[in-house]
Design a protein around this motif. Structure first.
Motif, PDB file in Angstrom:
ATOM      1  N   GLY A  61      48.279  -1.706 -21.544  1.00 62.00           N
ATOM      2  CA  GLY A  61      46.975  -2.081 -22.073  1.00 62.00           C
ATOM      3  C   GLY A  61      45.900  -1.031 -21.910  1.00 62.00           C
ATOM      4  N   LYS A  62      46.268   0.138 -21.400  1.00 65.91           N
ATOM      5  CA  LYS A  62      45.280   1.192 -21.188  1.00 65.91           C
ATOM      6  C   LYS A  62      45.636   2.445 -21.984  1.00 65.91           C
ATOM      7  CE  LYS A  62      43.674  -0.204 -16.626  1.00 65.91           C
ATOM      8  NZ  LYS A  62      43.344   0.253 -15.255  1.00 65.91           N
ATOM      9  N   GLU A  63      44.646   3.298 -22.193  1.00 70.77           N
ATOM     10  CA  GLU A  63      44.871   4.564 -22.879  1.00 70.77           C
ATOM     11  C   GLU A  63      45.587   5.540 -21.938  1.00 70.77           C
ATOM     12  OE1 GLU A  63      42.085   4.253 -26.464  1.00 70.77           O
ATOM     13  OE2 GLU A  63      42.204   6.192 -25.467  1.00 70.77           O
ATOM     14  N   ARG A  64      46.259   6.503 -22.558  1.00 73.48           N
ATOM     15  CA  ARG A  64      46.903   7.553 -21.767  1.00 73.48           C
ATOM     16  C   ARG A  64      45.826   8.367 -21.044  1.00 73.48           C
ATOM     17  NH1 ARG A  64      50.364  11.009 -25.400  1.00 73.48           N
ATOM     18  NH2 ARG A  64      48.487  12.238 -25.741  1.00 73.48           N
ATOM     19  N   GLU A  65      46.106   8.705 -19.812  1.00 70.82           N
ATOM     20  CA  GLU A  65      45.159   9.418 -18.959  1.00 70.82           C
ATOM     21  C   GLU A  65      45.774  10.747 -18.522  1.00 70.82           C
ATOM     22  OE1 GLU A  65      44.559   7.364 -15.269  1.00 70.82           O
ATOM     23  OE2 GLU A  65      42.920   8.656 -14.611  1.00 70.82           O
ATOM     24  N   VAL A  66      45.046  11.833 -18.671  1.00 69.67           N
ATOM     25  CA  VAL A  66      45.517  13.113 -18.155  1.00 69.67           C
ATOM     26  C   VAL A  66      45.209  13.158 -16.671  1.00 69.67           C
ATOM     27  CG1 VAL A  66      43.379  14.258 -18.890  1.00 69.67           C
ATOM     28  CG2 VAL A  66      45.401  15.620 -18.370  1.00 69.67           C
ATOM     29  N   LEU A  67      46.185  13.526 -15.883  1.00 69.69           N
ATOM     30  CA  LEU A  67      46.046  13.561 -14.426  1.00 69.69           C
ATOM     31  C   LEU A  67      45.847  14.982 -13.903  1.00 69.69           C
ATOM     32  CD1 LEU A  67      48.925  11.116 -13.488  1.00 69.69           C
ATOM     33  CD2 LEU A  67      46.500  10.583 -13.829  1.00 69.69           C
ATOM     34  N   SER A  68      46.679  15.891 -14.360  1.00 69.58           N
ATOM     35  CA  SER A  68      46.651  17.239 -13.827  1.00 69.58           C
ATOM     36  C   SER A  68      47.312  18.183 -14.807  1.00 69.58           C
ATOM     37  CB  SER A  68      47.398  17.296 -12.489  1.00 69.58           C
ATOM     38  OG  SER A  68      47.354  18.592 -11.936  1.00 69.58           O
ATOM     39  N   CYS A  69      46.800  19.402 -14.866  1.00 72.22           N
ATOM     40  CA  CYS A  69      47.373  20.444 -15.702  1.00 72.22           C
ATOM     41  C   CYS A  69      47.410  21.749 -14.924  1.00 72.22           C
ATOM     42  CB  CYS A  69      46.531  20.662 -16.965  1.00 72.22           C
ATOM     43  SG  CYS A  69      46.431  19.245 -18.061  1.00 72.22           S
ATOM     44  N   THR A  70      48.405  22.571 -15.232  1.00 69.91           N
ATOM     45  CA  THR A  70      48.463  23.924 -14.706  1.00 69.91           C
ATOM     46  C   THR A  70      48.729  24.865 -15.867  1.00 69.91           C
ATOM     47  OG1 THR A  70      49.516  25.400 -13.102  1.00 69.91           O
ATOM     48  CG2 THR A  70      50.918  23.745 -14.121  1.00 69.91           C
ATOM     49  N   ASN A  71      48.109  26.032 -15.831  1.00 70.92           N
ATOM     50  CA  ASN A  71      48.273  26.936 -16.966  1.00 70.92           C
ATOM     51  C   ASN A  71      49.547  27.765 -16.801  1.00 70.92           C
ATOM     52  OD1 ASN A  71      47.398  28.609 -14.882  1.00 70.92           O
ATOM     53  ND2 ASN A  71      46.215  29.928 -16.242  1.00 70.92           N
ATOM     54  N   SER A  72      49.898  28.485 -17.838  1.00 69.78           N
ATOM     55  CA  SER A  72      51.007  29.423 -17.766  1.00 69.78           C
ATOM     56  C   SER A  72      50.675  30.473 -16.715  1.00 69.78           C
ATOM     57  CB  SER A  72      51.197  30.094 -19.128  1.00 69.78           C
ATOM     58  OG  SER A  72      52.109  31.145 -19.037  1.00 69.78           O
ATOM     59  N   GLY A  73      51.586  30.702 -15.800  1.00 68.66           N
ATOM     60  CA  GLY A  73      51.316  31.630 -14.713  1.00 68.66           C
ATOM     61  C   GLY A  73      50.705  30.978 -13.495  1.00 68.66           C
ATOM     62  N   ASP A  74      50.327  29.694 -13.642  1.00 68.20           N
ATOM     63  CA  ASP A  74      49.900  28.909 -12.466  1.00 68.20           C
ATOM     64  C   ASP A  74      48.651  29.468 -11.800  1.00 68.20           C
ATOM     65  OD1 ASP A  74      51.800  27.427  -9.719  1.00 68.20           O
ATOM     66  OD2 ASP A  74      50.648  26.524 -11.346  1.00 68.20           O
ATOM     67  N   THR A  75      47.728  30.033 -12.576  1.00 59.60           N
ATOM     68  CA  THR A  75      46.508  30.589 -11.985  1.00 59.60           C
ATOM     69  C   THR A  75      45.310  29.651 -12.099  1.00 59.60           C
ATOM     70  OG1 THR A  75      46.021  31.732 -14.060  1.00 59.60           O
ATOM     71  CG2 THR A  75      47.206  32.973 -12.361  1.00 59.60           C
ATOM     72  N   SER A  76      45.436  28.608 -12.905  1.00 63.27           N
ATOM     73  CA  SER A  76      44.358  27.622 -13.045  1.00 63.27           C
ATOM     74  C   SER A  76      44.962  26.238 -13.053  1.00 63.27           C
ATOM     75  CB  SER A  76      43.583  27.829 -14.354  1.00 63.27           C
ATOM     76  OG  SER A  76      42.906  29.057 -14.346  1.00 63.27           O
ATOM     77  N   SER A  77      44.220  25.294 -12.505  1.00 64.91           N
ATOM     78  CA  SER A  77      44.683  23.920 -12.512  1.00 64.91           C
ATOM     79  C   SER A  77      43.503  22.983 -12.741  1.00 64.91           C
ATOM     80  CB  SER A  77      45.413  23.566 -11.223  1.00 64.91           C
ATOM     81  OG  SER A  77      44.562  23.722 -10.116  1.00 64.91           O
TER      82      SER A  77
END
Length: 124
Positions: free
Chosen positions: A42-58
Motif C-alpha cells: 500500500g505504499k510507494e517505493r522508497e529509495v533507501l541508499s545508493c552508491t556511485n560507480s567506484g564507491d566514492t559517494s553514497s
C-alpha cells in the motif's frame, strides 16, 4: 543476460540485524551506481541508499541514516546492505537496482537492472 539477484531477507525481531546481498551477473556491477529500495504494501517505493560507480559517494534516506550501510564487494560482483536496529516499520520487499548514473538511483529511476526483491519482516 544481465541481471541482479537479491538475497538475505527473512524474519527478524525488532532491534535485530540483517545483511542483504545484491549479486550481479552478465555485467560488472562496479561500473554502475547501485541502490537499495523497498516497498511496503500500500505504499510507494522508497529509495533507501545508493552508491556511485567506484564507491566514492553514497546517499542514505533519513529513515535509515545511521542504521543501514551500503557497501561493495567487487571481487564477488556484489553490493550489500547491512541493516541494524531494525524496526517493524522496516517491513517491506527490498530491491536492488543497478543504474547508469548516481542521480538516477537517488530518484528511484525505473530503468536499469532491477532484481525481483527479497522480503524483510520485522516482528516480535
Amino acid at each position: 543476460q544481465p541481471q541482479v539477484v537479491e538475497s538475505g531477507g527473512g524474519l527478524v525481531q525488532p532491534g535485530g540485524s540483517l545483511r542483504l546481498s545484491c549479486a550481479a551477473s552478465g555485467f560488472i556491477l562496479d561500473n554502475y551506481a547501485v541502490g537499495w529500495f523497498r516497498q511496503a504494501p500500500g505504499k510507494e517505493r522508497e529509495v533507501l541508499s545508493c552508491t556511485n560507480s567506484g564507491d566514492t559517494s553514497s546517499y542514505y534516506a533519513d529513515s535509515v541514516k545511521g542504521r543501514f550501510t551500503i557497501s561493495r564487494n567487487n571481487a564477488k560482483n556484489a553490493v550489500y546492505l547491512q541493516m541494524n536496529g531494525l524496526k517493524p516499520e522496516d517491513t517491506a520487499v527490498y530491491y536492488c537496482a543497478a543504474q547508469d548514473l548516481f542521480r538516477l538511483c537517488v530518484i528511484s529511476y525505473n530503468g536499469g537492472y532491477w532484481g525481483q526483491g527479497t522480503q524483510v519482516t520485522v516482528s516480535a
